[in-house]
Scaffold this motif. Structure first.
Motif, short mmCIF file in Angstrom:
data_model
loop_
_atom_site.label_atom_id
_atom_site.label_comp_id
_atom_site.label_asym_id
_atom_site.label_seq_id
_atom_site.Cartn_x
_atom_site.Cartn_y
_atom_site.Cartn_z
N ASN A 177 0.87 -1.18 0.00
CA ASN A 177 0.00 0.00 0.00
C ASN A 177 0.90 1.22 0.00
OD1 ASN A 177 0.87 0.61 2.71
ND2 ASN A 177 -0.51 -1.00 3.39
N ILE A 178 0.31 2.38 -0.24
CA ILE A 178 1.10 3.62 -0.17
C ILE A 178 0.26 4.67 0.55
CG2 ILE A 178 2.29 5.44 -1.45
CD1 ILE A 178 2.74 3.51 -3.73
N SER A 179 0.84 5.26 1.60
CA SER A 179 0.20 6.39 2.27
C SER A 179 1.31 7.35 2.67
CB SER A 179 -0.56 5.90 3.50
OG SER A 179 0.34 5.35 4.43
N PRO A 180 0.98 8.62 2.88
CA PRO A 180 2.05 9.61 3.12
C PRO A 180 2.92 9.23 4.31
CG PRO A 180 -0.06 10.70 2.79
CD PRO A 180 -0.35 9.24 2.89
N ASP A 181 4.22 9.13 4.10
CA ASP A 181 5.17 8.81 5.18
C ASP A 181 6.53 9.34 4.74
OD1 ASP A 181 6.24 7.80 7.47
OD2 ASP A 181 6.07 5.70 6.95
N ASP A 215 -7.04 -1.91 -4.17
CA ASP A 215 -7.95 -0.98 -3.47
C ASP A 215 -7.24 0.33 -3.13
OD1 ASP A 215 -9.67 -3.17 -3.45
OD2 ASP A 215 -9.16 -3.75 -1.40
N ASP A 216 -5.94 0.39 -3.38
CA ASP A 216 -5.14 1.54 -2.94
C ASP A 216 -5.13 2.62 -4.01
OD1 ASP A 216 -2.52 3.12 -2.70
OD2 ASP A 216 -2.55 2.02 -0.80
N GLU A 217 -5.58 3.82 -3.63
CA GLU A 217 -5.75 4.90 -4.59
C GLU A 217 -4.42 5.32 -5.23
OE1 GLU A 217 -7.20 6.98 -7.12
OE2 GLU A 217 -8.55 5.62 -6.08
N ALA A 218 -3.38 5.47 -4.40
CA ALA A 218 -2.09 5.93 -4.93
C ALA A 218 -1.52 4.92 -5.93
CB ALA A 218 -1.11 6.16 -3.78
N LEU A 223 -0.56 3.33 -11.67
CA LEU A 223 -0.65 2.31 -12.74
C LEU A 223 -1.49 2.79 -13.92
CD1 LEU A 223 -1.02 -0.94 -10.60
CD2 LEU A 223 0.91 -0.35 -12.08
N ARG A 224 -2.45 3.69 -13.64
CA ARG A 224 -3.25 4.25 -14.76
C ARG A 224 -2.38 5.13 -15.64
NH1 ARG A 224 -7.51 4.60 -10.98
NH2 ARG A 224 -6.97 6.74 -10.42
N GLN A 225 -1.43 5.84 -15.01
CA GLN A 225 -0.66 6.84 -15.75
C GLN A 225 0.70 6.36 -16.22
OE1 GLN A 225 -0.74 9.90 -12.83
NE2 GLN A 225 -2.78 10.59 -13.38
N ASN A 226 1.17 5.23 -15.70
CA ASN A 226 2.52 4.76 -16.03
C ASN A 226 2.47 3.30 -16.44
OD1 ASN A 226 4.36 7.08 -14.79
ND2 ASN A 226 2.69 6.69 -13.39
#
Length: 444
Positions: A177-181, A215-218, A223-226
């Motif tokens: 997952n990716i979240s701000p950190d 399910d992870d937005e980031a 993946l949509r853009q790259n």
């Protein structure tokens, strides 16, 4: 003779120095802080030159290649000078991967990566593979490449380690997952941090696999853009796939290359929705590696979990004490609070890394009866939740935190240490914080 300079004399630095020496480099280790005695002993044994509490420029700026420990920021003066001279500055993972033919499974993410790494290692080891465990965890990867002969490695990779790769690629990559950190290291730009995580797949080919949280937005956004060349294997709690991992009718279902694996979610030893995701990711690897289904089932039902991550410590007078000291960001604490099923006394606080507590608000309203702030500066937590809970107490040491919690908690409650912050204001690290919590609970 090629000259390897290692910046940082910790686990990854010393491991790299040993491997460099073995591979015929002239090696020098330089640490701006103090080097632990046990590491000095190792360096001396291998006759590797080192210095501490300084960086002697003439001995560093003549390097052929520099391995920088993940904790040293690229902004530090010595690293800037190396960049100016065009000397390659790489990570331990990049350096070591050149000297092994082993296949690697690389695992990154803001949260869940340690659990997923340990679980993947457990599945492969139980499945009879000759496998090592390294990266951000346990013994340094480079050190193992120098001294062991594993055919596979399961590596936990932080964004800092991925920043220092040029050619390295894992045969199987996982992004949990990716979240701000750690935004302080990425010019406070979330997109830079996301980009850093996706370096794990940048060198992958169509022979390789990328397993990711759909399910992870980031992740989905990237993946949509790259484009990545790897074959994609998504996992999800809400969607189903023809090729991927998902939950349906209380069953974990994983279909990869037309091979299907099913297991009732209730039989998975790890608790909480986030851990089902970790289990889906690890099981996807086990299936790609052709581990027997029976072995996978057994391993998922007997896995013990990770210390300091939702670790049940003791039940005293029907109050359950849980150590989640490894939750050093808001997202990790979100998972912890989300998996609580009883009224919770929440111990929170420490060094704030630019936290936004807003996303915790619904969970705090629903589950938390009291908050104990354990930090030197608790203002942000007090401002965020002061009006939401009935009771808020500030303390500055673990003993007081646990004693206060034990007075507030009633039968059937949970006392949860899940700080959402780094630990450096009052503790050496999150392990020290977790150990102090466990000791204080045992002394009640």
């Amino acid at each position: 003779m090629k000259r390897l300079v290692v910046l940082g004399g910790g686990e990854s630095g010393v491991g790299t120095a040993i491997l460099g020496k073995k591979e015929g480099f002239d090696v020098f280790v330089s640490d701006f802080g103090k080097i632990k005695e046990k590491y000095k002993d190792v360096l001396n044994k291998y006759e590797i030159r080192w210095e501490e509490e300084q960086h002697t420029e003439p001995l560093i700026l003549n390097a052929t290649v520099v391995m920088k420990s993940p904790g040293i920021p690229e902004k530090s003066p010595i690293v800037k000078k190396l960049f100016e001279k065009g000397i390659p500055v790489i990570s331990e993972i990049e350096f070591a991967s050149e000297f092994t033919k082993a296949k690697t499974i690389g695992i990154t993410g803001s949260n869940g990566k340690t659990t997923t790494t340990m679980l993947t290692y457990h599945l492969l080891k139980e499945g009879g593979l000759n496998v090592g465990l390294g990266g951000n965890i346990g013994k340094s990867f480079a050190w193992q490449v120098a001294e062991e002969n594993y055919e596979y490695y399961v590596l936990e990779l932080s964004s800092f380690q991925l920043d220092g790769i040029i050619k390295y690629k894992p045969e199987i990559a996982i992004i949990t997952n990716i979240s701000p950190d750690h935004l302080d290291r990425y010019e406070y730009k979330y997109e830079n941090y996301i980009e850093s995580k996706f370096r794990i797949t940048k060198n992958q080919t169509e022979e390789d696999y990328l397993i990711y949280d759909a399910d992870d937005e980031a992740i989905s956004g990237w993946l949509r853009q790259n484009k990545t060349n790897a074959k994609l294997i998504p996992f999800s709690l809400t969607q189903t796939f023809e090729n991927g991992a998902f939950i349906k009718n209380e069953t974990m279902d994983i279909i990869i290359n037309n091979e299907e694996f099913e297991m009732k979610t209730a039989e998975v030893s790890l608790e909480g929705k986030h851990n089902l995701k970790n289990a889906m990711a690890a099981t996807s690897v086990a299936q790609l590696m052709k581990i027997r289904k029976e072995t996978i089932r057994e391993s998922l039902s007997n896995f013990q979990g990770v210390e300091h991550r939702l670790e049940k410590v003791l039940k005293i007078q029907n109050v359950q004490y849980i150590n989640d000291s490894k939750a050093t960001n808001v997202n990790a604490t979100f998972f912890a609070l989300d998996s609580m099923t009883a009224p919770t006394v929440w111990i929170v606080g420490g060094v704030d890394k630019g936290n936004d507590y807003a996303e915790l608000m619904p969970l705090v309203r629903e589950k938390v009866k009291a908050i104990i702030c354990l930090g030197i500066d608790n203002k942000k937590i007090v401002d965020a939740f002061g009006n939401v809970v009935d009771m808020m107490v500030e303390v500055d040491n673990m003993r007081d935190a646990v004693n206060t919690a034990s007075h507030i908690a009633e039968k059937g409650d949970v006392v949860l240490l899940s700080p959402a912050c780094a630990s450096f204001d009052l503790f050496q690290n999150y392990e020290d914080r977790g150990k102090q919590f466990k000791a204080a609970v045992q002394n009640l």
